[in-house]
Design a protein around this motif. Structure first.
Motif, PDB file in Angstrom:
ATOM      1  N   LYS A   1      -0.326  -7.324  12.792  1.00 49.32           N
ATOM      2  CA  LYS A   1       0.206  -8.079  12.990  1.00 49.32           C
ATOM      3  C   LYS A   1       1.500  -8.712  11.659  1.00 49.32           C
ATOM      4  O   LYS A   1       1.778  -9.987  12.070  1.00 49.32           O
ATOM      5  CB  LYS A   1      -1.137  -9.146  13.269  1.00 49.32           C
ATOM      6  CG  LYS A   1      -1.639  -8.913  13.983  1.00 49.32           C
ATOM      7  CD  LYS A   1      -0.996  -9.142  14.978  1.00 49.32           C
ATOM      8  CE  LYS A   1      -2.020  -8.834  16.587  1.00 49.32           C
ATOM      9  NZ  LYS A   1      -0.893  -9.046  18.007  1.00 49.32           N
ATOM     10  N   ASN A   2       1.412  -8.750  10.437  1.00 52.81           N
ATOM     11  CA  ASN A   2       1.707  -9.225   9.249  1.00 52.81           C
ATOM     12  C   ASN A   2       2.314  -8.063   8.161  1.00 52.81           C
ATOM     13  O   ASN A   2       2.422  -8.535   6.818  1.00 52.81           O
ATOM     14  CB  ASN A   2       0.887  -9.523   8.537  1.00 52.81           C
ATOM     15  CG  ASN A   2      -0.092  -9.034   7.911  1.00 52.81           C
ATOM     16  OD1 ASN A   2      -1.198  -8.492   8.004  1.00 52.81           O
ATOM     17  ND2 ASN A   2      -0.799  -9.648   6.632  1.00 52.81           N
ATOM     18  N   SER A   3       2.822  -6.640   9.088  1.00 53.84           N
ATOM     19  CA  SER A   3       3.225  -5.704   7.712  1.00 53.84           C
ATOM     20  C   SER A   3       3.795  -4.619   8.831  1.00 53.84           C
ATOM     21  O   SER A   3       3.657  -4.419  10.163  1.00 53.84           O
ATOM     22  CB  SER A   3       1.590  -4.710   7.742  1.00 53.84           C
ATOM     23  OG  SER A   3       1.574  -4.001   8.911  1.00 53.84           O
ATOM     24  N   ILE A   4       4.811  -3.962   7.949  1.00 58.03           N
ATOM     25  CA  ILE A   4       5.581  -3.038   8.335  1.00 58.03           C
ATOM     26  C   ILE A   4       5.457  -2.188   7.479  1.00 58.03           C
ATOM     27  O   ILE A   4       5.035  -1.921   6.503  1.00 58.03           O
ATOM     28  CB  ILE A   4       7.088  -2.977   8.390  1.00 58.03           C
ATOM     29  CG1 ILE A   4       7.681  -3.718   6.493  1.00 58.03           C
ATOM     30  CG2 ILE A   4       7.166  -4.360   9.126  1.00 58.03           C
ATOM     31  CD1 ILE A   4       9.148  -4.579   6.597  1.00 58.03           C
ATOM     32  N   THR A   5       5.578  -0.984   8.457  1.00 59.38           N
ATOM     33  CA  THR A   5       5.302   0.268   7.287  1.00 59.38           C
ATOM     34  C   THR A   5       7.126   0.971   7.176  1.00 59.38           C
ATOM     35  O   THR A   5       7.339   1.419   8.061  1.00 59.38           O
ATOM     36  CB  THR A   5       5.052   1.295   8.138  1.00 59.38           C
ATOM     37  OG1 THR A   5       3.315   0.622   8.117  1.00 59.38           O
ATOM     38  CG2 THR A   5       4.382   2.898   6.629  1.00 59.38           C
ATOM     39  N   VAL A   6       7.010   1.537   6.025  1.00 57.05           N
ATOM     40  CA  VAL A   6       8.319   1.551   5.631  1.00 57.05           C
ATOM     41  C   VAL A   6       8.612   3.378   4.850  1.00 57.05           C
ATOM     42  O   VAL A   6       8.025   3.188   4.006  1.00 57.05           O
ATOM     43  CB  VAL A   6       9.604   1.185   4.644  1.00 57.05           C
ATOM     44  CG1 VAL A   6      10.652   1.348   3.949  1.00 57.05           C
ATOM     45  CG2 VAL A   6       8.923  -0.535   5.200  1.00 57.05           C
TER      46      VAL A   6
ATOM     47  N   PHE B   1      -2.163   6.642   8.214  1.00 55.10           N
ATOM     48  CA  PHE B   1      -3.311   6.503   9.505  1.00 55.10           C
ATOM     49  C   PHE B   1      -4.419   6.599   9.832  1.00 55.10           C
ATOM     50  O   PHE B   1      -4.589   6.640  10.910  1.00 55.10           O
ATOM     51  CB  PHE B   1      -2.403   5.212  10.630  1.00 55.10           C
ATOM     52  CG  PHE B   1      -1.356   4.257   9.533  1.00 55.10           C
ATOM     53  CD1 PHE B   1      -1.703   3.868   8.750  1.00 55.10           C
ATOM     54  CD2 PHE B   1      -0.510   4.355   9.581  1.00 55.10           C
ATOM     55  CE1 PHE B   1      -0.720   2.887   7.863  1.00 55.10           C
ATOM     56  CE2 PHE B   1       0.651   3.165   9.545  1.00 55.10           C
ATOM     57  CZ  PHE B   1       0.781   3.222   8.630  1.00 55.10           C
ATOM     58  N   ARG B   2      -4.669   8.024   9.095  1.00 58.65           N
ATOM     59  CA  ARG B   2      -6.158   9.003  10.342  1.00 58.65           C
ATOM     60  C   ARG B   2      -6.952   8.297  10.826  1.00 58.65           C
ATOM     61  O   ARG B   2      -7.411   8.338  11.539  1.00 58.65           O
ATOM     62  CB  ARG B   2      -5.865  10.020   9.251  1.00 58.65           C
ATOM     63  CG  ARG B   2      -7.443  10.057   8.309  1.00 58.65           C
ATOM     64  CD  ARG B   2      -7.805  11.028   7.566  1.00 58.65           C
ATOM     65  NE  ARG B   2      -6.268  12.106   7.127  1.00 58.65           N
ATOM     66  CZ  ARG B   2      -6.624  13.438   6.692  1.00 58.65           C
ATOM     67  NH1 ARG B   2      -7.444  13.842   7.017  1.00 58.65           N
ATOM     68  NH2 ARG B   2      -5.797  13.451   6.201  1.00 58.65           N
TER      69      ARG B   2
ATOM     70  N   THR C   1       0.532  -1.118  -0.187  1.00 57.67           N
ATOM     71  CA  THR C   1       0.075  -0.526   0.018  1.00 57.67           C
ATOM     72  C   THR C   1       1.018   0.839   0.331  1.00 57.67           C
ATOM     73  O   THR C   1       2.154   1.421   1.376  1.00 57.67           O
ATOM     74  CB  THR C   1      -1.214   0.364   1.437  1.00 57.67           C
ATOM     75  OG1 THR C   1      -1.564  -1.107   1.238  1.00 57.67           O
ATOM     76  CG2 THR C   1      -1.725   1.068   1.246  1.00 57.67           C
ATOM     77  N   GLU C   2       0.310   1.752  -0.324  1.00 64.31           N
ATOM     78  CA  GLU C   2       1.362   3.519  -1.040  1.00 64.31           C
ATOM     79  C   GLU C   2       0.520   4.840   0.268  1.00 64.31           C
ATOM     80  O   GLU C   2      -0.544   5.040  -0.453  1.00 64.31           O
ATOM     81  CB  GLU C   2       1.338   4.119  -2.638  1.00 64.31           C
ATOM     82  CG  GLU C   2       2.504   4.905  -2.075  1.00 64.31           C
ATOM     83  CD  GLU C   2       3.576   5.540  -3.879  1.00 64.31           C
ATOM     84  OE1 GLU C   2       3.001   6.163  -4.317  1.00 64.31           O
ATOM     85  OE2 GLU C   2       2.669   4.616  -5.055  1.00 64.31           O
TER      86      GLU C   2
ATOM     87  N   ASN D   1       6.649   8.562  -0.113  1.00 64.61           N
ATOM     88  CA  ASN D   1       8.059   7.804  -0.293  1.00 64.61           C
ATOM     89  C   ASN D   1       7.410   7.544   0.904  1.00 64.61           C
ATOM     90  O   ASN D   1       8.787   6.980   1.876  1.00 64.61           O
ATOM     91  CB  ASN D   1       8.748   9.338   1.205  1.00 64.61           C
ATOM     92  CG  ASN D   1       9.053   9.981   0.077  1.00 64.61           C
ATOM     93  OD1 ASN D   1       9.814   9.544  -1.075  1.00 64.61           O
ATOM     94  ND2 ASN D   1       9.374  11.375  -0.389  1.00 64.61           N
ATOM     95  N   VAL D   2       5.886   6.566   1.442  1.00 64.43           N
ATOM     96  CA  VAL D   2       6.203   5.674   2.321  1.00 64.43           C
ATOM     97  C   VAL D   2       4.622   4.529   2.109  1.00 64.43           C
ATOM     98  O   VAL D   2       4.148   4.855   1.708  1.00 64.43           O
ATOM     99  CB  VAL D   2       5.150   6.027   3.621  1.00 64.43           C
ATOM    100  CG1 VAL D   2       5.069   5.475   4.989  1.00 64.43           C
ATOM    101  CG2 VAL D   2       6.359   7.072   4.582  1.00 64.43           C
ATOM    102  N   ARG D   3       5.604   3.740   2.104  1.00 69.20           N
ATOM    103  CA  ARG D   3       5.088   1.762   1.946  1.00 69.20           C
ATOM    104  C   ARG D   3       4.910   1.341   2.621  1.00 69.20           C
ATOM    105  O   ARG D   3       5.496   0.971   3.630  1.00 69.20           O
ATOM    106  CB  ARG D   3       5.202   1.537   0.465  1.00 69.20           C
ATOM    107  CG  ARG D   3       5.979   2.458  -0.935  1.00 69.20           C
ATOM    108  CD  ARG D   3       6.191   1.826  -1.490  1.00 69.20           C
ATOM    109  NE  ARG D   3       6.326   2.452  -2.804  1.00 69.20           N
ATOM    110  CZ  ARG D   3       6.799   2.297  -4.405  1.00 69.20           C
ATOM    111  NH1 ARG D   3       7.481   0.606  -3.998  1.00 69.20           N
ATOM    112  NH2 ARG D   3       6.836   3.144  -4.833  1.00 69.20           N
ATOM    113  N   THR D   4       3.615   0.494   3.232  1.00 67.56           N
ATOM    114  CA  THR D   4       3.018  -0.307   3.617  1.00 67.56           C
ATOM    115  C   THR D   4       3.583  -2.121   3.163  1.00 67.56           C
ATOM    116  O   THR D   4       2.648  -2.022   1.716  1.00 67.56           O
ATOM    117  CB  THR D   4       2.098  -0.165   4.474  1.00 67.56           C
ATOM    118  OG1 THR D   4       1.623   0.756   5.240  1.00 67.56           O
ATOM    119  CG2 THR D   4       1.813  -1.904   6.062  1.00 67.56           C
TER     120      THR D   4
END
Length: 258
Positions: free
Chosen positions: A53-58, A136-137, A12-13, A17-20
Motif C-alpha cells: 500500500k505504501n511501497s515499490i520494489t525496484v 518475498f517467499r 529494505t535491501e 540489485n533489488v530494494r523496496t
C-alpha cells in the motif's frame, strides 16, 4: 495527475540489485497489480507496480532506478496514481496458483497477502536466477511454495516453466503470472495447450510516459490495447494473437524483438 511529494521512510535491501522503498504516502484503495508513476527528481518519471500500500520494489536496471538507489531515508520522490487494471481478487472458495519470476514477485505479493489473510488455499511457483535473489517467499506462504533457481542454488534447478509442466493446473480456479515477458509467454503457451490461459491473468511491463493511454507508447497490436490503461493485468484470452511474447517497443515506439 499531479505527483504527490512523498518521503522515503524505510528501505529494505531484498537482494544485491533489488530494494523496496516505503513512503509516507499510502495508496489504501489500490488493487494489487496497479502501478504508480514515480518521478525521480532531476532524472525521469517511470512506472512502478505497487508491492504494498505504501511501497515499490525496484530492480536496478537503468538511469532512473540507479538514481533511486542513491536515495536514502528522508529523501523524496513524486508519486502519482494508482493507475491501470489490477488482478481480480479471488473468492474465498477458489484455489489459486501464483507463478512469479524475479522481480515479477512484487506485483503479485500484495495479492498473496490478501489470500493468506482470508485463509484461501494458494500455491506458488517462485523463480529467480539464484538463491540470493528469491523475493518475498514469506509473503507467499499461504500454501505450498515451489522454488526454482536458474543455477540450482536452491530448490529445483531450472525455470518456473519446468515446474509448471509437471503441475496439474486443473486444480486451480485462478492463476496469476508476472515475470520477464519471455517467461510469461512460455507459461502462456503451456496453459493455452491445456485451455487454462482463460483463467490466467498476466501482468505486463511496457515502456510508457503518461500512464493513462495518451502517449500510445504501450499500445499493443492488433487491438491497440494500452498496457497502462487497459492493463497492466490482462486475461490470457485477451492476449491471444497479440504482440505479447513476440516484441515490445522502445521509447520512440519502434518494435524490438525480445
Amino acid at each position: 495527475m499531479r505527483p504527490i511529494h512523498s518521503k522515503i521512510t524505510e528501505i529494505t535491501e531484498e537482494s544485491p540489485n533489488v530494494r523496496t522503498f516505503f513512503f509516507d504516502t499510502q495508496f489504501n484503495e489500490a488493487t494489487p497489480g496497479q502501478f504508480v508513476m514515480v518521478w525521480v527528481h532531476g532524472t525521469d518519471e517511470v512506472p512502478m507496480t505497487l508491492s504494498g500500500k505504501n511501497s515499490i520494489t525496484v530492480q536496478k536496471v537503468g538511469d532512473a532506478t540507479s538514481r533511486m538507489f542513491e536515495l536514502g531515508i528522508g529523501d523524496h520522490m513524486g508519486l502519482r496514481g494508482p493507475f491501470g487494471r489490477g488482478f481480480t481478487i479471488p473468492r474465498n472458495d477458489e484455489n489459486v496458483l501464483f507463478i512469479a519470476g524475479g522481480v515479477g514477485a512484487a506485483p503479485i505479493a500484495p495479492l498473496a497477502d490478501i489470500v493468506k489473510a482470508r485463509g484461501i488455499e494458494g500455491r506458488t511457483i517462485l523463480g529467480s536466477r539464484c538463491c540470493d535473489e528469491i523475493l518475498f517467499r514469506e509473503r507467499f506462504a499461504c500454501g505450498r511454495v515451489d522454488i526454482t533457481t536458474d543455477d540450482g542454488s536452491e530448490g529445483r534447478g531450472g525455470f518456473v516453466t519446468d515446474q509448471l509442466a509437471e503441475t496439474d493446473t486443473s486444480d486451480y480456479d485462478r492463476i496469476y503470472v508476472c515475470g520477464p515477458e519471455i517467461m510469461m509467454y512460455k507459461v502462456f503457451e503451456i496453459l493455452k495447450a491445456r485451455d487454462g490461459h482463460v483463467k490466467t491473468e498476466f501482468s505486463l511491463h511496457r515502456y510508457f510516459k503518461c500512464g493513462i493511454g495518451v502517449c500510445g507508447a504501450c499500445s499493443m497490436d492488433p487491438e491497440g490495447l494500452c498496457v497502462c490503461r487497459d492493463g497492466p493485468v490482462f486475461n490470457g484470452g485477451e492476449l491471444e494473437g497479440s504482440e505479447f511474447g513476440h516484441y515490445e517497443r522502445d521509447s520512440s515506439g519502434c518494435k524490438c524483438r525480445f
